[in-house]
Design a protein around this motif. Structure first.
Motif, mmCIF file in Angstrom:
data_model
loop_
_atom_site.group_PDB
_atom_site.id
_atom_site.type_symbol
_atom_site.label_atom_id
_atom_site.label_comp_id
_atom_site.label_asym_id
_atom_site.label_seq_id
_atom_site.Cartn_x
_atom_site.Cartn_y
_atom_site.Cartn_z
ATOM 1 N N ILE A 49 0.852 -1.198 0.000
ATOM 2 C CA ILE A 49 0.000 0.000 0.000
ATOM 3 C C ILE A 49 0.888 1.249 0.000
ATOM 4 N N ASP A 50 1.907 1.247 0.859
ATOM 5 C CA ASP A 50 2.803 2.404 0.930
ATOM 6 C C ASP A 50 3.526 2.638 -0.395
ATOM 7 N N ALA A 51 3.938 1.558 -1.043
ATOM 8 C CA ALA A 51 4.749 1.708 -2.264
ATOM 9 C C ALA A 51 3.908 1.903 -3.519
ATOM 10 N N THR A 52 2.716 1.284 -3.562
ATOM 11 C CA THR A 52 1.973 1.291 -4.837
ATOM 12 C C THR A 52 0.523 1.744 -4.714
ATOM 13 N N GLY A 53 0.021 1.876 -3.480
ATOM 14 C CA GLY A 53 -1.372 2.299 -3.288
ATOM 15 C C GLY A 53 -2.365 1.153 -3.198
ATOM 16 N N VAL A 54 -1.920 -0.071 -3.498
ATOM 17 C CA VAL A 54 -2.842 -1.221 -3.391
ATOM 18 C C VAL A 54 -2.173 -2.350 -2.586
ATOM 19 N N PRO A 55 -3.006 -3.192 -1.909
ATOM 20 C CA PRO A 55 -2.392 -4.220 -1.052
ATOM 21 C C PRO A 55 -1.858 -5.446 -1.798
ATOM 22 N N LEU A 56 -2.242 -5.598 -3.070
ATOM 23 C CA LEU A 56 -1.706 -6.745 -3.830
ATOM 24 C C LEU A 56 -1.464 -6.321 -5.281
ATOM 25 N N PRO A 57 -0.276 -5.790 -5.561
ATOM 26 C CA PRO A 57 0.006 -5.347 -6.931
ATOM 27 C C PRO A 57 -0.003 -6.520 -7.925
ATOM 28 N N ASP A 58 -0.332 -6.223 -9.183
ATOM 29 C CA ASP A 58 -0.381 -7.263 -10.222
ATOM 30 C C ASP A 58 0.957 -7.991 -10.369
ATOM 31 N N ASP A 59 2.042 -7.228 -10.220
ATOM 32 C CA ASP A 59 3.395 -7.826 -10.320
ATOM 33 C C ASP A 59 3.571 -8.966 -9.340
ATOM 34 N N THR A 60 3.009 -8.780 -8.158
ATOM 35 C CA THR A 60 3.136 -9.802 -7.112
ATOM 36 C C THR A 60 2.420 -11.075 -7.548
ATOM 37 N N ILE A 61 1.192 -10.912 -8.028
ATOM 38 C CA ILE A 61 0.420 -12.097 -8.438
ATOM 39 C C ILE A 61 1.163 -12.843 -9.541
ATOM 40 N N LEU A 96 -4.833 -12.933 -2.704
ATOM 41 C CA LEU A 96 -3.705 -13.795 -3.080
ATOM 42 C C LEU A 96 -4.061 -15.271 -2.862
ATOM 43 N N ARG A 97 -4.709 -15.560 -1.730
ATOM 44 C CA ARG A 97 -5.116 -16.950 -1.453
ATOM 45 C C ARG A 97 -6.044 -17.446 -2.555
ATOM 46 N N LYS A 98 -6.965 -16.559 -2.959
ATOM 47 C CA LYS A 98 -7.932 -16.935 -3.992
ATOM 48 C C LYS A 98 -7.216 -17.183 -5.331
ATOM 49 N N GLU A 99 -6.292 -16.269 -5.645
ATOM 50 C CA GLU A 99 -5.533 -16.398 -6.898
ATOM 51 C C GLU A 99 -4.783 -17.732 -6.950
ATOM 52 N N LEU A 100 -4.291 -18.178 -5.796
ATOM 53 C CA LEU A 100 -3.481 -19.400 -5.775
ATOM 54 C C LEU A 100 -4.332 -20.667 -5.668
ATOM 55 N N ASP A 101 -5.638 -20.467 -5.489
ATOM 56 C CA ASP A 101 -6.594 -21.580 -5.521
ATOM 57 C C ASP A 101 -6.166 -22.745 -4.617
ATOM 58 N N ALA A 102 -5.727 -22.407 -3.429
ATOM 59 C CA ALA A 102 -5.263 -23.437 -2.503
ATOM 60 C C ALA A 102 -6.452 -23.977 -1.727
ATOM 61 N N VAL A 133 -3.325 -31.080 11.183
ATOM 62 C CA VAL A 133 -4.729 -30.772 10.917
ATOM 63 C C VAL A 133 -4.844 -30.324 9.464
ATOM 64 N N LEU A 134 -5.697 -31.012 8.738
ATOM 65 C CA LEU A 134 -5.900 -30.719 7.319
ATOM 66 C C LEU A 134 -7.310 -30.145 7.162
ATOM 67 N N ARG A 135 -7.368 -28.877 6.768
ATOM 68 C CA ARG A 135 -8.661 -28.181 6.672
ATOM 69 C C ARG A 135 -8.989 -27.866 5.222
ATOM 70 N N GLU A 136 -10.202 -28.198 4.801
ATOM 71 C CA GLU A 136 -10.647 -27.809 3.458
ATOM 72 C C GLU A 136 -10.797 -26.287 3.473
ATOM 73 N N LEU A 137 -10.315 -25.634 2.415
ATOM 74 C CA LEU A 137 -10.162 -24.173 2.526
ATOM 75 C C LEU A 137 -11.011 -23.355 1.565
ATOM 76 N N THR A 138 -11.567 -23.962 0.544
ATOM 77 C CA THR A 138 -12.265 -23.126 -0.449
ATOM 78 C C THR A 138 -13.740 -23.498 -0.602
ATOM 79 N N GLY A 139 -14.255 -24.357 0.289
ATOM 80 C CA GLY A 139 -15.672 -24.737 0.185
ATOM 81 C C GLY A 139 -16.381 -24.585 1.517
ATOM 82 N N GLY A 140 -17.503 -25.297 1.641
ATOM 83 C CA GLY A 140 -18.242 -25.288 2.897
ATOM 84 C C GLY A 140 -18.998 -23.989 3.139
ATOM 85 N N ILE A 141 -19.334 -23.756 4.371
ATOM 86 C CA ILE A 141 -20.257 -22.670 4.730
ATOM 87 C C ILE A 141 -19.677 -21.268 4.483
#
Ligand code: NAD
Length: 359
Positions: A49-61, A96-102, A133-141
């Protein structure tokens, strides 16, 4: 011998301090084992945010997606707390978590003999505890539709949907069995099949996948009982596999068995690039003071090596170096014990490095 591209996001607060120690150890391991870890730093969170104004720059992704694994420190802090929601550091992390589809989150809860007194639970109950502990991360409630708030007055209601498709259950349960093969060969599938249809399907799928792994003992536990058993007799567990909301709660509970947040690592995998991070946040209260425990970050390396790069021997070397440091009576402030020597962040990193080299 191989060359691995590792993307690094140090983040905010203690993130950069523990990040330096993690990389020091990673490069030393590379030199010892003949691997090259080419690291590239990217921005996320408050620093972005300080360097680019956004919390996840495209370069990072882009950069992260082009690497073999991501080593992440921690983000956030009071400086960015009053930003609009979509510009907060945490918004960058979620994206970022969503982008990485983990879709699988792994959280080991290991009680080291040397730290057995650091927990609020009795040492005799804890000694020998080593749970994944193995937790499902992208489904459920947390993601199910429909969801929302509707109506007015006394009948106004909030609602969410717990929903799991067979393929979502199958892939995480299969991962649990595969992990158990390299451990004590026990999987406990946690559900609420006595009440929820989604859990009934979960249990049926777990039993079906279990047939592919006759070497592994499969048990089932209702989530309310699992919460109790984790405190009553944690040693009974090896791998626990469960859905998103149950895993959210149980993984936090399991982590507290071990004493300090400064010791705990996690991995989010399943997508093309794994995301490896300590479970702690940016700890603004101790940032910049060399008080942070780097062992969670160094322990994160062992997950990255084992589950991200499939380097089991190297992962074990990191774990052995951490154990040596503890056995030698070296501690950071968060895990201090009578008769032990207290080190700062850098000194603790150096201590692990020395022991790693000597292994
Ligand atoms: P925190 O984990 O940062 O700190 C909680 C407590 O644990 C603090 O007293 C801290 O000093 C201590 N602690 C944490 N890590 C430590 C370490 N390695 N060594 C020694 N002590 C350690 O949680 P918080 O205070 O609730 O959150 C602070 C900031 O971190 C917030 O902005 C929050 O949003 C953010 N956060 C980020 C992540 C992440 O990046 N994944 C996770 C949790 C919190």
């Amino acid at each position: 011998m191989a060359n691995f591209k590792i993307s690094v996001i140090n983040g905010d607060g203690i993130g950069p301090e523990v990040g330096v120690e993690g990389l020091k150890v990673l490069h030393a391991l590379g030199a010892k084992c003949g691997h090259t870890f080419s690291t590239t730093h990217y921005l996320a969170g408050g620093a972005a945010i300080d360097a680019t104004g956004v919390p996840l720059p495209d370069d990072t992704i882009k950069g992260v997606k082009d690497s073999h694994a991501l080593l992440f420190g921690a983000i956030g802090g009071p400086k960015w707390e009053n930003m609009p929601h979509h510009l907060k550091p945490e918004a960058g992390l979620l994206k970022l978590r969503k982008e990485l589809d983990a879709w699988a989150n792994l959280r080991p809860a290991v009680v080291y003999d040397e730290l057995v007194d650091a927990s609020t639970i009795k040492p005799e109950v804890l000694r020998g505890t080593d749970i994944m502990v193995l937790r499902e991360l992208t489904g459920g409630i947390y993601f199910g539709q429909p969801r929302g708030i509707e109506g007015t007055g006394p009948t106004r209601k909030g609602f969410n949907t717990e929903v799991y498709s067979e393929f979502e259950i199958e892939r995480i349960v299969r991962m649990a069995f595969q992990i158990a093969l390299g451990r004590k060969k026990k999987v406990c599938s946690v559900d609420k099949a006595n009440v929820l249809e989604s859990s009934q399907v979960w249990r049926e799928v777990a039993i079906r996948v279990g047939k592919e792994f006759p070497q592994v003992a499969l048990s089932h536990m209702y989530v309310d009982n699992a919460a109790m058993q984790l405190i009553r007799d944690p040693k009974q567990f090896d791998v626990i596999v469960t859905g998103n909301i149950f895993g959210d709660i149980l993984s936090d509970e399991a982590s507290q068995l071990t004493g300090s947040i400064g010791m705990l690592a996690s991995a989010s995998v399943g997508g093309p690039v794994g995301f490896f991070e300590p479970i702690h946040g940016s700890a603004p209260d101790i940032a910049g003071q060399q008080k942070a425990n780097p062992l969670a970050m160094i322990g994160t390396l062992s997950l990255l090596l084992r589950y991200g790069l499939k380097l089991e021997t190297e992962a074990k070397l990191i774990e052995a170096a951490i154990k040596r440091v503890l056995a030698d009576g070296l501690r950071t402030g968060d895990i201090k014990q009578p008769g032990c020597r207290i080190l700062g962040t850098r000194e603790m990193g150096d201590a692990v490095l020395e022991r790693l080299k000597a292994l």
